[in-house]
Design a protein around this motif. Structure first.
Motif, PDB file in Angstrom:
ATOM      1  N   LYS A 175       0.802  -1.240   0.000  1.00  0.00           N
ATOM      2  CA  LYS A 175       0.000   0.000   0.000  1.00  0.00           C
ATOM      3  C   LYS A 175       0.829   1.282   0.000  1.00  0.00           C
ATOM      4  N   ARG A 176       2.073   1.202   0.461  1.00  0.00           N
ATOM      5  CA  ARG A 176       2.892   2.426   0.571  1.00  0.00           C
ATOM      6  C   ARG A 176       4.002   2.412  -0.469  1.00  0.00           C
ATOM      7  N   LYS A 177       4.446   3.640  -0.812  1.00  0.00           N
ATOM      8  CA  LYS A 177       5.624   3.728  -1.685  1.00  0.00           C
ATOM      9  C   LYS A 177       6.833   3.842  -0.749  1.00  0.00           C
ATOM     10  N   ILE A 178       7.573   2.768  -0.640  1.00  0.00           N
ATOM     11  CA  ILE A 178       8.727   2.759   0.271  1.00  0.00           C
ATOM     12  C   ILE A 178      10.010   2.786  -0.553  1.00  0.00           C
ATOM     13  N   ASP A 179      10.918   3.698  -0.190  1.00  0.00           N
ATOM     14  CA  ASP A 179      12.129   3.889  -0.990  1.00  0.00           C
ATOM     15  C   ASP A 179      13.307   3.074  -0.488  1.00  0.00           C
ATOM     16  N   ARG A 180      13.253   2.695   0.783  1.00  0.00           N
ATOM     17  CA  ARG A 180      14.371   1.940   1.355  1.00  0.00           C
ATOM     18  C   ARG A 180      13.885   1.260   2.635  1.00  0.00           C
ATOM     19  N   ALA A 181      14.461   0.105   2.912  1.00  0.00           N
ATOM     20  CA  ALA A 181      14.139  -0.567   4.179  1.00  0.00           C
ATOM     21  C   ALA A 181      15.432  -0.861   4.910  1.00  0.00           C
ATOM     22  N   ILE A 182      15.384  -0.737   6.243  1.00  0.00           N
ATOM     23  CA  ILE A 182      16.539  -1.172   7.040  1.00  0.00           C
ATOM     24  C   ILE A 182      16.015  -2.145   8.087  1.00  0.00           C
ATOM     25  N   THR A 204      17.033  -3.052   0.514  1.00  0.00           N
ATOM     26  CA  THR A 204      16.938  -3.391   1.934  1.00  0.00           C
ATOM     27  C   THR A 204      18.318  -3.598   2.537  1.00  0.00           C
ATOM     28  N   VAL A 205      18.597  -2.842   3.588  1.00  0.00           N
ATOM     29  CA  VAL A 205      19.900  -2.912   4.232  1.00  0.00           C
ATOM     30  C   VAL A 205      19.747  -3.635   5.569  1.00  0.00           C
ATOM     31  N   VAL A 224      31.076 -13.577   5.664  1.00  0.00           N
ATOM     32  CA  VAL A 224      29.705 -13.814   5.213  1.00  0.00           C
ATOM     33  C   VAL A 224      29.729 -13.823   3.687  1.00  0.00           C
ATOM     34  N   SER A 225      28.709 -14.432   3.103  1.00  0.00           N
ATOM     35  CA  SER A 225      28.673 -14.463   1.647  1.00  0.00           C
ATOM     36  C   SER A 225      27.605 -13.492   1.153  1.00  0.00           C
ATOM     37  N   VAL A 226      28.053 -12.514   0.356  1.00  0.00           N
ATOM     38  CA  VAL A 226      27.142 -11.487  -0.156  1.00  0.00           C
ATOM     39  C   VAL A 226      27.328 -11.407  -1.670  1.00  0.00           C
ATOM     40  N   ALA A 227      26.254 -11.612  -2.395  1.00  0.00           N
ATOM     41  CA  ALA A 227      26.303 -11.645  -3.868  1.00  0.00           C
ATOM     42  C   ALA A 227      27.367 -12.624  -4.353  1.00  0.00           C
ATOM     43  N   GLY A 228      27.515 -13.744  -3.654  1.00  0.00           N
ATOM     44  CA  GLY A 228      28.463 -14.780  -4.052  1.00  0.00           C
ATOM     45  C   GLY A 228      29.909 -14.483  -3.705  1.00  0.00           C
ATOM     46  N   PRO A 238      28.950  -3.593   9.194  1.00  0.00           N
ATOM     47  CA  PRO A 238      28.099  -4.803   9.280  1.00  0.00           C
ATOM     48  C   PRO A 238      26.812  -4.722   8.475  1.00  0.00           C
ATOM     49  N   GLU A 239      26.585  -3.585   7.734  1.00  0.00           N
ATOM     50  CA  GLU A 239      25.340  -3.485   6.964  1.00  0.00           C
ATOM     51  C   GLU A 239      25.592  -3.959   5.532  1.00  0.00           C
ATOM     52  N   PHE A 240      24.652  -4.758   5.034  1.00  0.00           N
ATOM     53  CA  PHE A 240      24.768  -5.293   3.669  1.00  0.00           C
ATOM     54  C   PHE A 240      23.399  -5.280   3.000  1.00  0.00           C
ATOM     55  N   ASP A 241      23.454  -5.449   1.667  1.00  0.00           N
ATOM     56  CA  ASP A 241      22.221  -5.549   0.892  1.00  0.00           C
ATOM     57  C   ASP A 241      21.542  -6.888   1.220  1.00  0.00           C
TER      58      ASP A 241
END
Ligand SMILES: Cc1cc2nc3c(=O)[nH]c(=O)nc-3n(C[C@H](O)[C@H](O)[C@H](O)COP(=O)(O)OP(=O)(O)OC[C@H]3O[C@@H](n4cnc5c(N)ncnc54)[C@H](O)[C@@H]3O)c2cc1C
Ligand code: FES
Length: 281
Positions: A175-182, A204-205, A224-228, A238-241
Motif C-alpha cells: 500500500k505504501r511507496k517505500i524507498d528503502r528498508a533497514i 533493503t539494508v 559472510v557471503s554477499v552476492a556470491g 556490518p550493513e549489507f544488501d
C-alpha cells in the motif's frame, strides 16, 4: 576507563548501559559497533551503538543476556568499569534523504535501530517503523521509536501485543511507496524481511551479526557471503544488501560453537561471576 554511568533494565535479560568513552563518542555514528572485554580472562564481544553523546563523552549500548559474556556484563552496575571497549568499528550507516524509509527492529537490536532511525528522520525521511519481539514483555524502545516515526507498528511472535508475526508487513509494502528498508534483529527476521521486500523491489539494508573476534578484518571469523563474494562483516559491513546475503550460511556459522558456548555458560553458572571493577579500584 570505561565507567558505566547509567544502567537500566529495559526488559527481562535486556539491559542498557551508558558508558564513559569520550574518544569513541566523538567518532561514533549510527551503524557502528564496539567490541568489549569484561575482564582479563573474558572473550571479546561486539555490540552495536544505540547512541552517543559528545557533550557527555558517553556511548550507549543495549544487550540481550544470551550466554556467558553478556551475563557477566549484565552483572556489572553503575560505577563499575568495563576492562576494554574498542571502537567505533564497522562502517557508519548511509544517512541521507531517501524519501520513505521502513525501519524494522527485533529484540535488543531495536535500540541501534533507534540511533539510525533518528538520524534518518533528521535527514528528512518519512519513517515507517515496525518493532517486534517474541512476547510483549520483551519489547523495548517503544516510546523512543514512536517519537521518531511517522507510522508505527508493533508485532510479537505470539500475538500478545500488536500483530502476530510479520505477515502484515506485506500489506504495508503493497500500500505504501517505500524507498528503502533497514532491518536489525535476529537473522531469521532479517531473512524474512529481505524476502518480502525483494518482491516489491525495495532496497533493503540488513545489519549482520556473525561471530567476530578481532573486529578489524584480520581473523576471518566474521566472513559472510554477499552476492556470491566473501565479505568480512567487521570491515565491509556490518550493513549489507539483504537481497544479496546468503542467510542460510550465516545461520549455520552463527551456531558453529554452540556446544562450547553451552559448556562455557554452564561452567560460568557453576563457578560464579567476576570481580567487579569499581571506578576507585
Ligand atoms: C556487529 C555486531 C553487533 C552486535 N550488536 C549487538 C547488540 O547491540 N545487542 C546484542 O544484544 N547483541 C549484539 N550482537 C550479538 C552479541 O555480540 C552476542 O550476543 C554475544 O557475543 C554473545 O556472547 P555470550 O558469551 O553472551 O553468548 P554465547 O553463549 O557465547 O553465544 C550466544 C550466541 O551469540 C553469538 N556470539 C557468540 N560470540 C559472539 C561473538 N564474539 N561475536 C558475535 N556473535 C557472537 C553466537 O551466535 C552464539 O551462538 C552483535 C553482534 C555483532 C557481530
Ligand atoms: S572479526 Fe576478524 S575479520 Fe572480522
Amino acid at each position: 576507563m570505561y565507567r558505566i554511568v547509567a544502567k537500566r533494565e529495559l526488559a527481562p535479560k535486556i539491559k542498557l548501559f551508558e558508558v564513559s568513552a569520550p574518544d569513541i563518542a566523538v567518532k561514533a555514528n549510527p551503524g557502528q559497533f564496539v567490541i568489549l572485554r569484561v575482564c582479563e580472562t573474558g572473550e571479546r564481544i561486539p555490540l552495536n551503538l544505540a547512541n552517543s553523546s559528545t557533550r557527555k563523552g558517553t556511548i550507549t549500548f543495549v544487550f540481550n543476556e544470551v550466554g556467558k559474556t553478556t551475563e557477566q556484563l549484565g552483572m556489572l552496575n553503575q560505577g563499575d568499569r568495563i576492562l576494554n571497549v574498542a571502537g567505533p568499528l564497522g562502517n557508519p550507516s548511509e544517512i541521507r534523504r531517501f524519501g520513505t524509509v521502513l525501519c524494522v527492529g527485533g529484540g535488543a537490536m531495536t535500540a541501534p535501530l533507534f540511533f539510525e532511525g533518528s538520524a534518518l528522520r533528521k535527514a528528512g525521511n518519512k519513517i515507517i517503523t515496525v518493532i517486534g519481539a517474541r512476547i510483549k514483555d520483551l519489547l523495548i524502545f517503544e516510546k523512543e521509536m514512536k517519537e521518531v516515526s511517522d507510522e508505527f507498528y508493533v508485532a510479537t511472535d505470539d500475538g500478545s501485543k500488536g500483530y502476530k508475526g510479520l505477515d502484515f508487513l506485506r500489506d504495508i509494502l503493497s500500500k505504501r511507496k517505500i524507498d528503502r528498508a533497514i532491518a536489525m534483529g535476529p537473522v531469521v527476521m532479517l531473512k524474512t524481511v529481505s524476502e518480502m521486500t525483494k518482491s516489491f523491489g525495495i532496497k533493503t539494508v540488513v545489519t549482520l551479526m556473525p561471530i567476530m573476534v578481532d573486529g578489524m578484518g584480520m581473523c576471518g571469523a566474521c566472513r559472510v557471503s554477499v552476492a556470491g563474494e566473501t565479505k568480512f562483516a567487521c570491515v565491509d559491513g556490518p550493513e549489507f544488501d539483504g537481497h544479496q546475503v546468503d542467510f542460510d550460511q550465516l545461520i549455520k556459522r552463527q551456531r558453529m560453537y554452540l556446544p562450547e558456548e553451552r559448556l562455557s555458560a554452564l561452567f560460568h553458572e557453576r563457578v560464579g561471576g567476576i570481580k567487579h571493577r569499581k571506578s576507585e579500584d
